[in-house]
Design a protein around this motif. Structure first.
Motif, mmCIF file in Angstrom:
data_model
loop_
_atom_site.group_PDB
_atom_site.id
_atom_site.type_symbol
_atom_site.label_atom_id
_atom_site.label_comp_id
_atom_site.label_asym_id
_atom_site.label_seq_id
_atom_site.Cartn_x
_atom_site.Cartn_y
_atom_site.Cartn_z
ATOM 1 N N VAL A 109 0.828 -1.205 0.000
ATOM 2 C CA VAL A 109 0.000 0.000 0.000
ATOM 3 C C VAL A 109 0.864 1.257 0.000
ATOM 4 C CG1 VAL A 109 -1.663 1.356 1.334
ATOM 5 C CG2 VAL A 109 -1.987 -1.112 1.077
ATOM 6 N N TYR A 110 1.880 1.304 0.880
ATOM 7 C CA TYR A 110 2.633 2.537 1.109
ATOM 8 C C TYR A 110 3.929 2.626 0.310
ATOM 9 C CZ TYR A 110 -0.480 3.027 5.128
ATOM 10 O OH TYR A 110 -1.579 3.132 5.935
ATOM 11 N N GLY A 111 4.451 1.470 -0.142
ATOM 12 C CA GLY A 111 5.751 1.456 -0.793
ATOM 13 C C GLY A 111 6.864 1.265 0.220
ATOM 14 N N GLU A 112 8.004 0.765 -0.253
ATOM 15 C CA GLU A 112 9.121 0.425 0.634
ATOM 16 C C GLU A 112 9.651 1.646 1.388
ATOM 17 O OE1 GLU A 112 10.722 -2.359 1.424
ATOM 18 O OE2 GLU A 112 9.797 -3.845 0.100
ATOM 19 N N THR A 194 -12.089 4.749 3.881
ATOM 20 C CA THR A 194 -12.356 3.542 3.093
ATOM 21 C C THR A 194 -11.054 2.895 2.617
ATOM 22 O OG1 THR A 194 -12.529 4.814 1.019
ATOM 23 C CG2 THR A 194 -14.548 4.504 2.301
ATOM 24 N N SER A 195 -10.025 2.981 3.440
ATOM 25 C CA SER A 195 -8.704 2.499 3.023
ATOM 26 C C SER A 195 -8.717 1.004 2.718
ATOM 27 C CB SER A 195 -7.668 2.822 4.102
ATOM 28 O OG SER A 195 -8.046 2.290 5.348
ATOM 29 N N PRO A 196 -7.775 0.536 1.890
ATOM 30 C CA PRO A 196 -7.711 -0.881 1.549
ATOM 31 C C PRO A 196 -7.500 -1.727 2.806
ATOM 32 C CG PRO A 196 -6.224 0.432 0.168
ATOM 33 C CD PRO A 196 -6.684 1.310 1.277
ATOM 34 N N ALA A 248 -17.243 5.820 -7.113
ATOM 35 C CA ALA A 248 -16.477 4.642 -7.525
ATOM 36 C C ALA A 248 -17.173 3.914 -8.667
ATOM 37 C CB ALA A 248 -16.273 3.719 -6.333
ATOM 38 N N ARG A 249 -18.465 3.739 -8.546
ATOM 39 C CA ARG A 249 -19.205 3.015 -9.596
ATOM 40 C C ARG A 249 -19.165 3.776 -10.916
ATOM 41 N NH1 ARG A 249 -23.950 1.075 -5.515
ATOM 42 N NH2 ARG A 249 -23.234 -1.076 -5.227
ATOM 43 N N ASP A 250 -19.233 5.103 -10.845
ATOM 44 C CA ASP A 250 -19.169 5.899 -12.081
ATOM 45 C C ASP A 250 -17.810 5.767 -12.768
ATOM 46 O OD1 ASP A 250 -21.742 6.786 -11.732
ATOM 47 O OD2 ASP A 250 -21.184 8.728 -10.876
ATOM 48 N N ALA A 251 -16.784 5.487 -11.974
ATOM 49 C CA ALA A 251 -15.434 5.372 -12.540
ATOM 50 C C ALA A 251 -15.142 3.967 -13.056
ATOM 51 C CB ALA A 251 -14.394 5.742 -11.479
ATOM 52 N N GLY A 299 -8.933 2.215 -1.610
ATOM 53 C CA GLY A 299 -9.865 1.286 -0.980
ATOM 54 C C GLY A 299 -11.139 1.100 -1.771
ATOM 55 N N LEU A 300 -11.638 2.181 -2.344
ATOM 56 C CA LEU A 300 -12.829 2.072 -3.188
ATOM 57 C C LEU A 300 -12.543 1.244 -4.436
ATOM 58 C CD1 LEU A 300 -14.069 5.745 -2.807
ATOM 59 C CD2 LEU A 300 -15.366 3.715 -2.125
ATOM 60 N N GLY A 301 -11.326 1.367 -4.978
ATOM 61 C CA GLY A 301 -10.949 0.548 -6.131
ATOM 62 C C GLY A 301 -10.910 -0.928 -5.782
ATOM 63 N N VAL A 302 -10.356 -1.253 -4.622
ATOM 64 C CA VAL A 302 -10.336 -2.653 -4.175
ATOM 65 C C VAL A 302 -11.760 -3.167 -4.010
ATOM 66 C CG1 VAL A 302 -9.666 -4.195 -2.296
ATOM 67 C CG2 VAL A 302 -8.071 -2.440 -3.080
ATOM 68 N N TRP A 303 -12.624 -2.333 -3.420
ATOM 69 C CA TRP A 303 -14.022 -2.730 -3.242
ATOM 70 C C TRP A 303 -14.693 -2.974 -4.597
ATOM 71 C CZ3 TRP A 303 -18.357 0.184 -4.785
ATOM 72 C CH2 TRP A 303 -19.601 -0.376 -4.415
#
Length: 311
Positions: A109-112, A194-196, A248-251, A299-303
């Protein structure tokens, strides 16, 4: 020590006023609720010392969920608090005992580089110092019962803590984000988080209602501090959950889906900020909420992806 005192601790994660832990005192004993990242452990210990609470009277370290800004310091703190037991949701307990997968997920999520800056130093917690908080579990703090209830929506491994002595909740991330810099004469400004990777809108709606069912006088959130006007803020959160899901749904189906969600969230929060009386709303939303917008969009993308897989 002060009987029935509640002390907010700024864990120092990223910036002042971003991430809180809470020190609860009763009958000469204490509990710590949430604890920041591993890099925050010494800051939290210094705050416990400054509150006049001996480290050996802290009986409980309660983590509302195992995201690293709430539970990353658990391993170092358990080593520094000799009598403390870790109270954790049953879904989160394995990740506290062996944080390997938790660390890998945070790096994804955050990168190294950001992980090393903000999260390095996580340690496992010995299994014999872990207490499982099933729904309805009560932590006894020297005659002050702290009730743990299951509150998914932000994460499946999330519980909230009801303190009957103050008629208040310690709600972690269930009751959203509300930074004090965005308070106005109209009160607190709140938005959902709404984080992953386990955001679920139906569960979040239900959990917010479960908090309201106690008619709380206040709710203490991790990001950041104590809020009142619980009914009004809950309505704000419900409205925004639905709006965020709509964005999110619109995207969905667009190659630039993440950017579209980010833009939609930015417009949503900015419009609400203007209505709330926040001055210079465009700049302040970007400056204060920019990181949360990016994480909420992830998080919305994961959902969305989970909805597609479910058919």
């Amino acid at each position: 020590m002060q009987d029935h005192a509640i002390t907010i601790i700024d864990t120092g994660y990223v910036r002042p006023g971003l991430c809180a832990a809470y020190l609860v005192e009763s009958g000469g004993r204490a509990a710590l609720i949430d604890c920041g990242t591993a890099t925050c452990a010494q800051t939290v210990l210094a705050a416990i010392d400054a509150a006049g609470v001996p480290r050996d009277v802290v009986d409980w370290l309660m983590v509302t969920h195992v995201h690293l800004d709430h539970a990353g310091a658990a391993g170092p703190l358990i080593r520094a608090l000799p009598n403390a037991q870790l109270v954790v949701h049953p879904r989160g307990a394995p990740h506290m005992i062996d944080p390997t997968r938790l660390i890998a997920g945070a790096k994804a999520v955050y990168g190294e580089a950001m992980f090393e800056r903000d999260h390095a130093g996580m340690l496992p917690v010995a299994e014999d110092r872990v207490v499982i908080a099933d729904d309805g579990h009560i932590v006894e703090l020297a005659g002050r019962p702290l009730l743990c209830i299951d509150t998914p929506g932000h994460a499946l491994h999330h519980y909230s803590v009801w303190d009957a002595a103050t008629r208040s909740w310690f709600a972690g991330d269930t009751f959203g984000l509300s930074y004090r810099e965005l308070d106005t004469a109209n009160g607190a400004f709140a938005l959902p988080t709404t984080s992953p990777v386990q955001f679920d809108p139906d569960q979040m709606h239900a959990s917010i209602e479960r908090l309201l069912a106690k008619s709380p006088e206040s709710i203490r959130i991790a990001h950041y501090g104590e809020v009142t006007e619980c009914t009004r803020l809950a309505a704000d959160l419900h409205t925004q959950i639905d709006a965020m899901v709509g964005i999110a749904r619109d995207a969905h189906g667009h190659a630039d889906r993440h950017d579209r969600i980010v833009d939609g969230l930015t417009r949503l929060y900015t419009t609400r900020a203007v209505a709330h009386g926040i001055q210079d709303a465009d700049a302040r939303v970007q400056a204060i909420l920019g990181g949360d917008i990016a994480i909420n969009a992830q998080g919305l993308g994961v959902w969305l992806d989970r909805q597609v897989r479910a058919g």
